[in-house]
Design an enzyme around this catalytic site. Structure first.
Site, PDB file in Angstrom:
ATOM      1  N   GLU A 249       0.829  -1.195   0.000  1.00 26.30           N
ATOM      2  CA  GLU A 249       0.000   0.000   0.000  1.00 26.30           C
ATOM      3  C   GLU A 249       0.863   1.244   0.000  1.00 26.30           C
ATOM      4  O   GLU A 249       1.991   1.233   0.496  1.00 26.30           O
ATOM      5  CB  GLU A 249      -0.899   0.042   1.251  1.00 26.30           C
ATOM      6  CG  GLU A 249      -1.862  -1.114   1.379  1.00 26.30           C
ATOM      7  CD  GLU A 249      -2.586  -1.108   2.712  1.00 26.30           C
ATOM      8  OE1 GLU A 249      -3.506  -1.941   2.862  1.00 26.30           O
ATOM      9  OE2 GLU A 249      -2.240  -0.294   3.597  1.00 26.30           O
ATOM     10  N   LYS A 251       2.084   4.560   1.490  1.00 24.95           N
ATOM     11  CA  LYS A 251       2.116   5.162   2.831  1.00 24.95           C
ATOM     12  C   LYS A 251       1.878   6.655   2.655  1.00 24.95           C
ATOM     13  O   LYS A 251       2.770   7.409   2.284  1.00 24.95           O
ATOM     14  CB  LYS A 251       3.458   4.906   3.504  1.00 24.95           C
ATOM     15  CG  LYS A 251       3.467   5.326   4.971  1.00 24.95           C
ATOM     16  CD  LYS A 251       4.815   5.039   5.617  1.00 24.95           C
ATOM     17  CE  LYS A 251       4.747   5.275   7.116  1.00 24.95           C
ATOM     18  NZ  LYS A 251       4.240   6.600   7.481  1.00 24.95           N
ATOM     19  N   ARG A 256      -2.297   9.682  11.381  1.00 27.48           N
ATOM     20  CA  ARG A 256      -2.973   8.420  11.692  1.00 27.48           C
ATOM     21  C   ARG A 256      -4.204   8.699  12.547  1.00 27.48           C
ATOM     22  O   ARG A 256      -4.130   9.432  13.544  1.00 27.48           O
ATOM     23  CB  ARG A 256      -2.007   7.490  12.427  1.00 27.48           C
ATOM     24  CG  ARG A 256      -2.555   6.086  12.705  1.00 27.48           C
ATOM     25  CD  ARG A 256      -2.506   5.224  11.468  1.00 27.48           C
ATOM     26  NE  ARG A 256      -2.879   3.839  11.752  1.00 27.48           N
ATOM     27  CZ  ARG A 256      -2.025   2.891  12.105  1.00 27.48           C
ATOM     28  NH1 ARG A 256      -0.726   3.176  12.232  1.00 27.48           N
ATOM     29  NH2 ARG A 256      -2.448   1.658  12.323  1.00 27.48           N
ATOM     30  N   GLU A 277      -5.937   7.080   7.748  1.00 33.84           N
ATOM     31  CA  GLU A 277      -5.073   8.250   7.678  1.00 33.84           C
ATOM     32  C   GLU A 277      -5.927   9.458   7.313  1.00 33.84           C
ATOM     33  O   GLU A 277      -6.817   9.369   6.466  1.00 33.84           O
ATOM     34  CB  GLU A 277      -4.005   8.042   6.600  1.00 33.84           C
ATOM     35  CG  GLU A 277      -2.820   8.955   6.717  1.00 33.84           C
ATOM     36  CD  GLU A 277      -1.708   8.381   7.581  1.00 33.84           C
ATOM     37  OE1 GLU A 277      -0.706   9.078   7.770  1.00 33.84           O
ATOM     38  OE2 GLU A 277      -1.852   7.247   8.057  1.00 33.84           O
ATOM     39  N   PHE A 301      -7.843   2.224   5.797  1.00 33.40           N
ATOM     40  CA  PHE A 301      -7.184   1.052   5.221  1.00 33.40           C
ATOM     41  C   PHE A 301      -7.440  -0.214   6.026  1.00 33.40           C
ATOM     42  O   PHE A 301      -6.942  -1.282   5.677  1.00 33.40           O
ATOM     43  CB  PHE A 301      -5.669   1.283   5.062  1.00 33.40           C
ATOM     44  CG  PHE A 301      -4.965   1.800   6.283  1.00 33.40           C
ATOM     45  CD1 PHE A 301      -4.788   1.010   7.405  1.00 33.40           C
ATOM     46  CD2 PHE A 301      -4.474   3.095   6.299  1.00 33.40           C
ATOM     47  CE1 PHE A 301      -4.133   1.478   8.515  1.00 33.40           C
ATOM     48  CE2 PHE A 301      -3.810   3.586   7.421  1.00 33.40           C
ATOM     49  CZ  PHE A 301      -3.643   2.770   8.533  1.00 33.40           C
ATOM     50  N   GLU A 377       5.018   9.297   0.317  1.00 35.31           N
ATOM     51  CA  GLU A 377       5.931   9.105   1.429  1.00 35.31           C
ATOM     52  C   GLU A 377       6.680   7.783   1.382  1.00 35.31           C
ATOM     53  O   GLU A 377       7.834   7.703   1.790  1.00 35.31           O
ATOM     54  CB  GLU A 377       5.159   9.203   2.752  1.00 35.31           C
ATOM     55  CG  GLU A 377       6.059   9.174   3.969  1.00 35.31           C
ATOM     56  CD  GLU A 377       5.308   9.418   5.263  1.00 35.31           C
ATOM     57  OE1 GLU A 377       5.898   9.234   6.337  1.00 35.31           O
ATOM     58  OE2 GLU A 377       4.123   9.787   5.196  1.00 35.31           O
ATOM     59  N   ARG A 393       4.535  -3.979  16.743  1.00 39.52           N
ATOM     60  CA  ARG A 393       5.452  -3.594  15.667  1.00 39.52           C
ATOM     61  C   ARG A 393       6.282  -4.820  15.332  1.00 39.52           C
ATOM     62  O   ARG A 393       7.281  -5.112  15.994  1.00 39.52           O
ATOM     63  CB  ARG A 393       6.353  -2.433  16.100  1.00 39.52           C
ATOM     64  CG  ARG A 393       7.094  -1.769  14.925  1.00 39.52           C
ATOM     65  CD  ARG A 393       8.155  -0.805  15.393  1.00 39.52           C
ATOM     66  NE  ARG A 393       7.646   0.330  16.114  1.00 39.52           N
ATOM     67  CZ  ARG A 393       7.246   1.479  15.561  1.00 39.52           C
ATOM     68  NH1 ARG A 393       7.272   1.606  14.252  1.00 39.52           N
ATOM     69  NH2 ARG A 393       6.812   2.483  16.318  1.00 39.52           N
ATOM     70  N   LYS A 399       7.419  -1.177   6.735  1.00 39.51           N
ATOM     71  CA  LYS A 399       7.378   0.093   6.000  1.00 39.51           C
ATOM     72  C   LYS A 399       8.721   0.368   5.339  1.00 39.51           C
ATOM     73  O   LYS A 399       9.774   0.106   5.909  1.00 39.51           O
ATOM     74  CB  LYS A 399       6.971   1.245   6.911  1.00 39.51           C
ATOM     75  CG  LYS A 399       7.896   1.518   8.078  1.00 39.51           C
ATOM     76  CD  LYS A 399       7.365   2.666   8.926  1.00 39.51           C
ATOM     77  CE  LYS A 399       8.245   2.906  10.157  1.00 39.51           C
ATOM     78  NZ  LYS A 399       7.722   4.000  11.002  1.00 39.51           N
ATOM     79  N   LYS A 401      10.630   3.486   3.209  1.00 36.62           N
ATOM     80  CA  LYS A 401      10.601   4.879   2.776  1.00 36.62           C
ATOM     81  C   LYS A 401      11.945   5.224   2.135  1.00 36.62           C
ATOM     82  O   LYS A 401      12.948   4.587   2.419  1.00 36.62           O
ATOM     83  CB  LYS A 401      10.325   5.794   3.974  1.00 36.62           C
ATOM     84  CG  LYS A 401       8.951   5.571   4.605  1.00 36.62           C
ATOM     85  CD  LYS A 401       8.796   6.300   5.921  1.00 36.62           C
ATOM     86  CE  LYS A 401       8.797   7.784   5.761  1.00 36.62           C
ATOM     87  NZ  LYS A 401       8.528   8.505   7.036  1.00 36.62           N
TER      88      LYS A 401
END
Length: 772
Positions: A249, A251, A256, A277, A301, A377, A393, A399, A401
């Site tokens: 997806e 970001k 959030r 988001e 999401f 992002e 987590r 994620k 970036k």
């Protein structure tokens, strides 16, 4: 707890802060709870130990700068006094500051100690909580100052230091909230994660020996969000999720949020919790935009709760199906982010797909490139079989970036200022204000620099100290090479029109003089996809050097587009052929006289090299460089003269406009047949050296198409044209012929006389075109 003095808790804080053992810190906390707190008082104590998690008490509205002013007024001292200045400039070091610089609570304690002394006050924990409630509910600075003045009267300097830290919601005890929760009760963290209610945790888990059944989420109670684990590259992410079904997806760069719905405000679902988001929607362009303009839009999401049931224990794939069924998107207000749905279907033209299933690491890398090219992002990879875990987590969500891989191009900026740090960097310069040069006039160095961004990360303490030492005593300028997230942001704080997201120092350029820093024009026109590092290496590998501003050492300017110069090169050297740099001159926008003389020895007037071979692309470029002859009659003459076969030039000089007769338009079958014939005739005209035009103003021949043996008068076709077109036909003596003229000319491979096929112009006087 109602009678427990606050100085007892301060003793706990002092001991925990000094101790280096996590186990001993937890043990000391446990003893405090057991010995000084009753179950009914647990919340009163825990909310002071974990102030950042206390949702019962509102925001104080006090950060260091405002709190300093309030303390000065509460103490009744002049704002010009040395102590007042010390509170206001708490970050700044100096002869009187010592180790306290950068530590606001310690600076405040030292100022207060001169006026309060060291004798412990009689303030109880209950009284402190009551006064903090008053402080949070105070509506103006005068009321807040009054509460602080009362606190100063009931405490000593050390106690006030800890109160200041509670107000700032950062006790710096060297232990995590996870450790505090675990020591309080084994199920405390789990319960807080699904309720975000510290008071509820203290009340429900007052008996540490009694385990609590895991509580599910509820509408109206915020849940700690599931988090994504950082990965450094697509290959590493795919390896962690190997063998799993994966969705990738976009970001989004937003806030959030959780949407808790209970009631009939939104008619298409009654009770639910959405995870998503909050972004900004540009109503004029129908696309996502930067914060601060247009209206807000929520992009959901995930769905966590439907009807009366929590669905976090279902797989992500199942939750995607639920969100499709339950939530009806509202364009520009609420969208859902699922593969092959909502945002993907309705995305604007040119925007990448924002959610898709990935089947290989190549799919991930391709998707990542599309997202970054669109200047979003980053991306998030999710295991479609995973359950939703609050505050988790792990490898369920990953994620990626651009700043985790390699940030955008390195930019050489000049240090023009500094900021004092806090904590261990208190009293020392911990961050730099960096600037860009304004482009100077020819053959001179930059004379003015404008602020660009603030940067402090990337250097070790030793490297940072070395830079600061070299800057002293007159803060002589040094160039820093920085990089950042690939996107720029519009700047409202700095003088430059744009600034950087998450800038980071890559290295200190002791090798470059101050005047070779980046200039504003260079940065504004920087190509978003071009790597400056690769261009720097290319120049260096071939004997050249580079500069980031126009000065008297520059001999070549390399541009991303003709509208702006964006890269500068000092020596030509021998540079490999590429899109940006080309010695053959085909990409030069401007040449100095010296460069022209050098190039004349290498290339001809059309930029054709005397020594290098050509490929198809080169040949096309060279032919485009040749000036075209403006005289069309001369061009047609030479085309016909040198054409190897007569049939290939029989229509040279002819520009044909086709028109269907009025009778043919009435019959659909006839119209279709004539359309097919027209397509064939157009090809034949082109093969014969002629042209087909779509406007009568360019035509030399008007060809009327009609059914065979149907007599066509000129009045019928002319009545279907505008007055201007009729005037053009008559005044320019255009040939008006039937399509048989083309057929016979093609058959004989030569242009036949139009007179035989000309359509008579009887009745022209009745068309009223003679007078103008």
């Amino acid at each position: 707890m109602s009678s427990t003095k606050f100085h007892v808790m301060c003793s706990l804080f002092n001991w925990m802060q000094k101790s280096k053992s996590s186990a001993k810190k937890r043990s000391k906390f446990r003893k405090f709870i057991d010995n000084f707190c009753k179950p009914s008082d647990y919340f009163s104590a825990i909310r002071l130990i974990l102030p950042s998690l206390d949702r019962e008490r509102g925001s104080y509205g006090l950060k260091e700068s405002v709190l300093a002013t309030c303390l000065i007024d509460a103490l009744g001292i002049s704002r010009e006094s040395s102590d007042a200045i010390r509170l206001i400039n708490w970050r700044k070091g100096g002869a009187k500051t010592g180790a306290s610089a950068g530590n606001f609570s310690q600076v405040a304690a030292e100022v207060l100690q001169l006026r309060q002394g060291t004798t412990s006050g009689e303030l109880t924990i209950k009284e402190l909580n009551d006064m903090l409630d008053r402080l949070a509910s105070s509506e103006n600075r005068a009321e807040k100052t009054s509460v602080l003045s009362e606190l100063i009267q009931k405490t000593n300097a050390q106690e006030m230091k800890w109160i200041v830290m509670i107000i700032l919601k950062d006790l710096k005890l060297g232990t995590s909230e996870k450790s505090i929760f675990h020591e309080f009760h084994p199920d405390a963290e789990d319960l807080f994660n699904v309720t975000c209610d510290l008071k509820l945790v203290c009340e429900k888990l007052s008996d540490r020996s009694q385990r609590h059944k895991r509580q599910d989420i509820e509408v109206g109670k915020p849940v700690r969000p599931q988090l994504a684990l950082r990965v450094s590259n697509a290959a590493g992410a795919w390896k962690k999720l190997h063998g799993k079904e994966v969705v990738v997806e976009c970001k989004f760069d937003g806030d959030r949020i959780q949407i808790h719905k209970n009631g009939e405000d939104i008619h298409f679902f009654s009770r639910c919790i959405l995870d998503g988001e909050m972004l900004v929607w540009d109503t004029s362009t129908n696309r996502f935009a930067e914060f601060g303009s247009n209206q807000e839009i929520d992009v959901a999401f995930d769905i966590l709760y439907v009807g009366d049931t929590s669905v976090i224990h279902q797989s992500l794939k199942e939750r995607h199906e639920l969100i499709r069924k339950v939530v009806k998107p509202i364009k520009g207000r609420l969208e859902i982010l699922v593969p092959n749905g909502s945002t993907n279907v309705q995305r604007p033209s040119g925007e990448p797909c924002w959610s898709r299933i990935a089947y290989s690491v190549d799919d991930v890398e391709r998707f990542f490139k599309e997202i970054i090219d669109n200047r979003d992002e980053g991306i998030v990879l999710k295991d479609l079989a995973s359950k939703w875990e609050p505050s988790d987590r792990s490898i369920k969500w990953l994620k990626l970036k651009p700043e985790y891989i390699r940030a955008g191009s390195d930019l050489d900026v000049l240090i023009i200022g500094g900021y004092y740090g806090s904590g261990r960097r208190g009293g020392e310069v911990a961050q730099f204000l960096v600037g860009l040069a304004e482009r100077p006039t020819t053959n001179s160095y930059p004379r003015r620099f404008i602020s660009f961004c603030r940067v402090g990360t990337g250097l070790s303490d030793e490297e940072l100290d070395a830079v600061v030492t070299k800057l002293k005593p007159y803060f002589r300028s040094i160039i820093l090479s920085i990089n950042s997230d690939i996107r720029t942001i519009r700047s409202e704080v700095f003088s430059a029109p744009y600034s950087l997201r998450f800038p980071r120092i890559d290295r200190v350029r002791y090798d470059k003089p101050w005047h070779e820093c980046l200039d504003v024009q260079y940065f504004v026109n920087l190509p978003p996809t071009q790597s400056l590092d690769s261009l720097h290496r290319l120049v260096a590998e071939n004997g050249g050097t580079s500069s980031m501003n126009l000065n008297n050492t520059v001999t070549h300017c390399i541009a991303a587009e003709s509208k702006a110069v964006t890269y500068l090169c000092k020596k030509a050297g021998i540079i490999r052929e590429c899109e940006i740099i080309d010695l053959c001159g085909r990409y030069f926008l401007h040449l100095s006289e010296q460069s022209k003389k050098l190039l004349e020895e290498e290339i001809d007037e059309y930029s054709d090299s005397y020594f290098l071979d050509l490929d198809i692309v080169d040949l096309k470029q060279l032919l485009n460089n040749v000036d075209r002859l403006e005289d069309s009659k001369s061009v047609d003459y030479y085309k016909k003269k040198y054409c190897p076969k007569d049939k290939w030039s029989c229509f040279t000089g002819c520009c044909i406009y086709f028109h269907l007769s009025t009778q043919s338009l009435r019959n659909p079958v006839s119209k279709a047949l004539l359309e097919l014939a027209r397509r064939r005739l157009k090809l034949e005209v082109s093969m014969g050296g002629g042209k087909v035009c779509s406007s009568l103003s360019q035509a030399t021949h008007l060809v009327i198409q009609s059914l065979l043996f149907v007599d066509v008068g000129i009045a019928g076709p002319l009545n279907s044209f505008s007055t201007t077109d009729v005037h053009h036909i008559c005044n320019n003596k255009m040939h008006v012929v039937g399509s048989q003229w083309l057929e016979d000319s093609i058959e004989s491979s030569q242009r036949l006389s139009e007179d035989t096929y000309s359509i008579k112009l009887e009745g022209l006087e009745d068309l009223n075109v003679g007078e103008w």
